[in-house]
Write an enzyme that holds these catalytic residues in place. Structure first.
Site, PDB file in Angstrom:
ATOM      1  N   GLU A 234      52.676  76.584  48.468  1.00 10.12           N
ATOM      2  CA  GLU A 234      51.788  75.651  49.165  1.00 10.12           C
ATOM      3  C   GLU A 234      52.427  74.487  49.917  1.00 10.12           C
ATOM      4  O   GLU A 234      52.185  73.314  49.592  1.00 10.12           O
ATOM      5  CB  GLU A 234      50.737  75.114  48.185  1.00 10.12           C
ATOM      6  CG  GLU A 234      49.872  76.229  47.630  1.00 10.12           C
ATOM      7  CD  GLU A 234      48.637  75.772  46.877  1.00 10.12           C
ATOM      8  OE1 GLU A 234      48.524  74.587  46.535  1.00 10.12           O
ATOM      9  OE2 GLU A 234      47.767  76.633  46.647  1.00 10.12           O
ATOM     10  N   GLU A 346      47.271  83.361  45.441  1.00  6.55           N
ATOM     11  CA  GLU A 346      46.413  82.524  44.600  1.00  6.55           C
ATOM     12  C   GLU A 346      44.983  82.644  45.086  1.00  6.55           C
ATOM     13  O   GLU A 346      44.695  82.406  46.264  1.00  6.55           O
ATOM     14  CB  GLU A 346      46.808  81.033  44.659  1.00  6.55           C
ATOM     15  CG  GLU A 346      47.874  80.628  43.669  1.00  6.55           C
ATOM     16  CD  GLU A 346      48.068  79.110  43.618  1.00  6.55           C
ATOM     17  OE1 GLU A 346      47.082  78.358  43.758  1.00  6.55           O
ATOM     18  OE2 GLU A 346      49.231  78.689  43.444  1.00  6.55           O
TER      19      GLU A 346
END
Ligand SMILES: *[C@@H]1O[C@H](CO)[C@@H](O)[C@H](O)[C@H]1NC(C)=O
Ligand SMILES: *[C@@H]1O[C@H](CO)[C@@H](O)[C@H](O)[C@H]1NC(C)=O
Ligand SMILES: CC(=O)N[C@H]1CO[C@H](CO)[C@@H](O)[C@@H]1O
Length: 421
Positions: A234, A346
């Site tokens: 991320e 995710e």
């Protein structure tokens, strides 16, 4: 993010087929669907898009489904490969769960402390990560796990330091536990493109330091084809995406040159690797230029995340979207146009009906487009407390494991939304 409108279908009332009824949250329609089109009592068949109708609790309202529309994205030459999945699509290659713990103590500014890591292994007084993974493989049919770890843990808090062998041995215990199940294991450096607030290659660690980290890790696992290298969790608020692609390139080159010549490497874009803005945010174009040392792009796969809650943060229990119109359909098209693939490492939601509905739809769409989507990894099991809102930690009573609602109804290949297709 705008929530796309959806409408409820009305197939359940007629009792069209004599082949039994779909269970709650089971599929009841969609392109290529040959199974039951009616739902068990107390639920009705809701058509969300051309690909998927699902039994959800309640009674039909009788409104007409809204057709799904997607805008055309052209490839570099102004033309595009066919935008529908080939007949061979339908099964995702890799599906699994995040086994969290070594990333504990990491914050979104890349500030991690080695002492904050909490190994999800009973040997280190953590959760039974090995038992969880064995259960997920043997009972649920999963075949991939993502093993987040902070950069600081691996070098014992020294920036630019070599791998700390004591700490690494603990992380390797988790990696070996994962490998012992026969699954693929994703090494995920969980640092948000940063070290203690400063961005890699843009004021923080140098690309050389980042490459050295990856070179050391890749050298340890270079001969194992089940290892997948997740370059970075991320990245967000990275000002220069082209410079970030250069950092990613440095890591890819280091991994390949350390002898890991063929394993999958996951390339992460900006904005928390949001699948919805991967193209519009400029990540797709920048990362599409990253290559292996031989100039090929073989096994370089884009890493994308997507949650289903109101702000894509994965912090709310309720889900409000299946992400198809705003993320997965346009991304599938871009990937197909450009001959690339992505891995959704995710995703998840609360263990509530809205998430069972929307996550099942998302996964069914991804499976339909398995030519461009490698698979998905649910967030998360491992060391989370049972009360964690996105918990996928199974519970063990005597010798029997039981799964959470989302794992059972959507994520698990043996019983979830892929199975029902
Ligand atoms: C980041 O992604 C979210 C949706 O996932 C979107 O709402 C937001 O506008 C994006 N931000 C940027 C800067 O692209
Ligand atoms: C991409 O998102 C980041 C925030 O994560 C933002 O700073 C940047 O301006 C965005 N770039 C584009 C081209 O939208
Ligand atoms: C939704 C969610 O829990 N996402 C998490 C993914 O990764 C790290 C775990 O270390 C969390 O900080 C995120 O919130």
């Amino acid at each position: 993010m705008t929530r796309s409108l959806y409408a409820l279908g009305l197939l359940s009332l007629g009792g069209l087929l004599a082949h039994g009824q779909s269970p709650l949250y089971g599929q009841c329609g969609g392109v290529g669907w040959a199974g039951a089109t009616t739902c068990v009592s107390g639920s009705f068949c809701s058509e969300l898009n051309d690909y998927y109708s699902q039994c959800i609790p309640g009674a039909a309202t009788g409104t007409t489904p809204t057709p799904t529309t997607t805008s055309v994205i052209l490839g570099p030459s102004g033309t595009c490969a066919p935008n529908s999945p080939p007949a061979s699509a339908g099964t995702l290659k890799l599906t699994g769960i995040n086994i969290s713990g070594f990333d504990f103590g990491c914050s979104t500014d890349g500030g991690c402390t080695a002492s904050g890591a909490y190994p999800p292994l009973t040997k280190y007084y953590g959760a039974d990560g090995l038992g969880q993974m064995q259960h997920f493989v043997n009972d649920d049919g999963f075949n991939a796990f993502r093993l987040p770890v902070g950069w600081q843990f691996l070098t014992n808090d020294i920036l630019g330091g070599t791998i700390d062998e004591t700490n690494f041995a603990k992380y390797d215990d988790l990696v070996q536990a994962c490998l012992s199940t026969g699954a693929s294991c994703i090494i995920d450096i969980h640092n948000y493109a940063r070290w203690n607030g400063k961005i890699i290659g843009q004021g923080g660690p140098t690309n050389e330091q980042f490459a050295a980290l990856w070179s050391s890790i890749a050298a340890k696992y270079q001969s194992n084809s089940k290892i997948i290298f997740g370059i970075m969790n991320e990245p967000h608020d990275v000002p220069d995406i082209v410079a970030w692609a250069a950092s990613v390139q440095a890591a890819v080159t280091a991994i390949r040159n350390a002898g890991a010549t063929s394993q999958m490497i996951l390339l992460p874009g900006n904005n928390w690797t949001s699948a919805a803005t991967f193209v519009s945010n400029g990540s797709a174009d920048a990362l599409n230029k990253v290559t292996n040392p031989d100039g090929s792009k073989t096994n370089l796969v884009f890493d994308v995340h997507k949650y289903l809650d109101s702000d894509n943060s994965g912090t709310h229990s309720e889900c409000v979207t299946n992400n198809i119109d705003e993320a997965w359909a346009p991304l599938a098209q871009w990937l197909r146009c450009n001959g690339r693939q992505a891995f959704n490492t995710e995703t998840g939601g609360g263990n509530v009906a809205s998430c069972a509905q929307f996550l099942c739809e998302q996964i069914a769409f991804q499976a339909k487009n398995s030519d461009v989507f490698v698979g998905y990894i649910g967030w998360a099991a491992g060391n989370f407390d049972p009360s964690y809102v996105l918990g996928e930690v199974p519970t063990k009573i005597s010798a029997t494991w039981s799964d959470t609602l989302l794992v059972k109804s959507c994520l698990a290949p043996v019983s979830g939304s892929q199975k029902s297709m």
